[in-house]
Design a protein around this motif. Structure first.
Motif, short mmCIF file in Angstrom:
data_model
loop_
_atom_site.label_atom_id
_atom_site.label_comp_id
_atom_site.label_asym_id
_atom_site.label_seq_id
_atom_site.Cartn_x
_atom_site.Cartn_y
_atom_site.Cartn_z
N GLU A 49 86.21 12.95 152.47
CA GLU A 49 86.37 13.78 151.21
C GLU A 49 85.31 13.51 150.00
O GLU A 49 85.14 14.55 149.79
N ILE A 52 82.20 15.24 151.39
CA ILE A 52 82.07 16.89 151.32
C ILE A 52 82.03 16.95 149.90
O ILE A 52 81.34 18.18 149.59
N PHE A 106 87.67 24.29 152.70
CA PHE A 106 87.71 23.28 151.74
C PHE A 106 87.92 23.73 150.40
O PHE A 106 87.84 24.86 150.18
N GLY A 111 90.97 16.82 147.29
CA GLY A 111 89.89 15.68 147.49
C GLY A 111 89.91 14.73 146.84
O GLY A 111 90.25 13.45 147.55
N SER B 35 91.22 20.93 153.93
CA SER B 35 91.73 20.26 152.70
C SER B 35 93.01 19.60 152.94
O SER B 35 93.22 18.66 152.91
N GLN B 55 83.23 21.28 160.76
CA GLN B 55 83.91 20.49 160.04
C GLN B 55 85.56 20.48 160.41
O GLN B 55 86.11 19.48 160.35
N THR B 59 87.37 17.11 160.94
CA THR B 59 88.51 17.04 160.40
C THR B 59 89.49 16.25 161.20
O THR B 59 89.97 15.32 161.09
#
Lengths: 142, 116
Positions: A49, A52, A106, A111, B35, B55, B59
């Motif tokens: 996290e 990113i 995202f 995050g 996320s 990603q 993840t």
């Protein structure tokens, strides 16, 4: 306290595709050290996290992971724009990520809260226009 | 449920890591938002998604997932496959839409599992 095992990574801010490479390497290293799956996953999620975030907001930075017998410390250091309001940034769902990042999966504003949720301690030092340093600790219960 | 059975249920093509098709997963997560996968998933072994970028594999790797099912006819890129091979994650792709894929697999016995 004995000397920690230290891993350092430069996080490339130019390339979103490579974001997370350091976290994958850390995860592999922690597995080799024989830490429990729960600890490894918490460290990996928190670091991923953070990585990113550094790519999205700060044009990259530096990640240092120190493994002590009793804890794992993750330090994420960047020279990005800083966080003007930490309380707001810690709210679930608050995000300043651009639409381009949301289309990549995202930027849901999870995050920082997720980094806090997966670690035992998290400290944010930030100065607008100078950069941000986040120090996270995961305690190891052997 | 074996990953092989999931591939059959979703009428999916398997793109890499066929040697792990007999691996078992006990629950799954369906999301296009990585996320949320990172924030809410706990012990789900299968990721069902319509998002196609590297990603997704990272993840899944962070969450100790064993297989990814791309839906809505999305196809994995060579970059995704290379990363998945490194991480030993089975990559499958189905023409089904997310709702249909999740419904079919859920109905056959794979559940949502525990949330964080």
């Amino acid at each position: 306290m004995s000397a920690p095992l230290v891993y350092r990574y430069d996080i490339d801010g130019e390339n979103f595709t490579s974001a997370g490479e350091a976290s994958v390497k850390v995860k592999k290293s922690l597995r080799q050290l024989g830490l429990s799956q729960d600890i490894i996953r918490r460290v990996s999620i928190a670091m991923y996290e953070g990585e990113i975030n550094m790519v999205i907001h700060a044009n990259g930075g530096c990640a240092t992971v120190s493994v002590y017998p009793e804890k794992i410390e993750i330090v994420l250091d960047d020279k990005g724009p800083g966080i003007p309001n930490i309380d707001l940034a810690m709210q679930e769902g608050f995000s300043t990520a651009p639409e381009r990042i949301r289309s990549l999966g995202f930027g849901a504003g999870m995050g920082l809260p997720n980094m806090k949720a997966n670690t035992d301690e998290m400290k944010i030092e930030t100065t607008v226009g100078v950069g941000t340093k986040i120090t996270m600790t995961v305690n190891v219960n052997r | 449920m074996k990953i092989r059975e999931i591939a059959a249920l979703a009428k999916a093509q398997v793109y890499c890591c066929e040697e792990f098709l007999d691996g078992e997963v006990h629950s799954a997560c369906g999301s296009d938002m990585m996320s949320d996968v990172l924030a809410f998933v706990k012990d789900q072994g299968l990721l069902i998604t319509g998002l196609v970028n590297p990603q997704v594999v990272r993840t899944a790797e962070m969450m100790d997932m064993r297989a990814i099912l791309f839906v809505r006819g999305k196809k994995p890129t060579p970059e995704i496959l290379a990363l998945a091979k490194q991480c030993e994650i089975v990559i499958m792709a189905s023409e089904l839409r997310m709702f249909e894929a999740c419904g079919t697999i859920y109905e056959s016995g794979l559940k949502g599992g525990v949330l964080q």
